[in-house]
Design a protein around this motif. Structure first.
Motif, mmCIF file in Angstrom:
data_model
loop_
_atom_site.group_PDB
_atom_site.id
_atom_site.type_symbol
_atom_site.label_atom_id
_atom_site.label_comp_id
_atom_site.label_asym_id
_atom_site.label_seq_id
_atom_site.Cartn_x
_atom_site.Cartn_y
_atom_site.Cartn_z
ATOM 1 N N ALA A 52 66.725 -67.695 44.995
ATOM 2 C CA ALA A 52 66.101 -66.830 46.010
ATOM 3 C C ALA A 52 64.629 -67.209 46.200
ATOM 4 N N VAL A 53 63.915 -67.439 45.087
ATOM 5 C CA VAL A 53 62.488 -67.779 45.189
ATOM 6 C C VAL A 53 62.309 -69.162 45.835
ATOM 7 N N ASN A 55 63.847 -70.430 48.235
ATOM 8 C CA ASN A 55 63.869 -70.256 49.680
ATOM 9 C C ASN A 55 64.223 -71.556 50.401
ATOM 10 N N ARG A 57 65.924 -74.062 52.847
ATOM 11 C CA ARG A 57 66.337 -73.837 54.240
ATOM 12 C C ARG A 57 67.319 -74.892 54.700
ATOM 13 N N ASP A 60 67.083 -78.897 54.312
ATOM 14 C CA ASP A 60 66.180 -79.310 53.220
ATOM 15 C C ASP A 60 66.815 -80.384 52.332
ATOM 16 N N ARG A 79 73.087 -73.622 50.738
ATOM 17 C CA ARG A 79 71.970 -73.213 51.607
ATOM 18 C C ARG A 79 71.425 -74.336 52.465
ATOM 19 N N ARG A 158 58.115 -77.487 46.984
ATOM 20 C CA ARG A 158 58.131 -76.485 45.905
ATOM 21 C C ARG A 158 58.856 -77.009 44.655
#
Ligand SMILES: C[S@@+](CC[C@H](N)C(=O)[O-])C[C@H]1O[C@@H](n2cnc3c(N)ncnc32)[C@H](O)[C@@H]1O
Length: 243
Positions: A52-53, A55, A57, A60, A79, A158
């Motif tokens: 979840a953190v 994120n 997209r 990606d 995801r 990230r």
């Protein structure tokens, strides 16, 4: 070459990777069941929170380092969609093979590579997100591995480091009892291997705590690092942004 720690033992730096390989060769076939038993299933929530953190997209490019049996790689692959990619990697063939087979059984085919986090075989700026769950603790040169993670990320990318960390003071006694009395017995009973689970408990004690790991990440080129404690610090997620 200097010396380093393998759990509570001092070993030559050259020896550590081989000792760690021995641990994961031994536990690969029982790794998932032991994870559920040892954490009472909590590792699933810790990983879900990490995802979840992160994120991630649609579209990606994600690199999962020390990916083992593939929990994070699988979650990320749902995801990134068909335009994105998740590369599932680990230094240990037995762990990676177990994970790859498990994902294949679920109909997921991901690019998979055996690689050492300290020498990643990817060009600079290749990924939007890099993750490493419960892997950094086992690496001999953590600064080198973090520098490699920074190198392969795009600027603004990230890094998610999920790892055991330093528990809050009131939990220390109970956690020590669980780690040194229960874990090795559970390992002996389920996987016929007490030593690997004793190593787990010891390696957690030798790993940098929340503040120290944050400092290592800052030094490796992550300009902003957030720390999320879970279960009273049993586990911490460090989320860094590559500058
Ligand atoms: C505790 S398992 C974690 C597996 C998975 N990420 C998870 O959370 O379930 C640690 C993994 O780190 C891997 N590992 C240890 N040293 C490594 C290194 N230098 N480079 C890449 N992977 C490494 C081990 O082979 C093992 O599969």
């Amino acid at each position: 070459m200097g010396s380093t720690h393998f759990g509570f033992q001092n070993v030559d730096e050259k020896e550590k990777a081989g000792r760690v390989r021995g641990v994961f060769d031994a536990v690969a076939s029982k790794y998932d069941v032991m994870n559920d038993l040892m954490s009472l299933g909590l590792h699933r929530a810790w990983k879900a929170y990490t995802v979840a953190v992160a994120n991630v997209r649609d579209g990606d490019r994600v690199l999962d380092i020390a990916g083992g049996t593939g929990d994070l790689a699988r979650a990320f692959s749902r995801r990134v969609g068909s335009r994105g990619v998740v590369v599932h990697t680990d230094i240990n063939e037995a762990m990676l093979r177990t994970g790859r087979d498990r994902l294949l059984d679920e109909g997921l085919v991901l690019p998979t590579a055996i690689c050492d986090a300290e020498h990643l075989p990817f060009a600079g700026g290749s990924f939007d997100v890099v993750s490493v769950a419960f892997g950094l603790r086992n690496m001999t040169h953590k600064e080198q591995a973090l520098a490699e993670m920074a190198r392969v990320l795009k600027p603004g990318g990230r890094l998610l480091v999920l790892e055991f960390s330093k528990v809050a003071k009131p939990l220390e006694k109970a956690y020590d009892w669980y780690s040194f009395q229960v874990l090795p017995r559970l390992g002996k009973w389920v996987a016929n291997d007490a030593d690997s689970y004793r190593y787990l408990a010891e390696s957690i004690r030798m790993h940098p705590d929340q503040a120290a790991l944050k400092g290592l990440m800052r030094a490796a080129g992550f300009g902003h690092v957030d720390v999320h404690n879970m279960a009273g610090g049993v586990v911490a997620l460090h989320a860094g942004i590559r500058c």
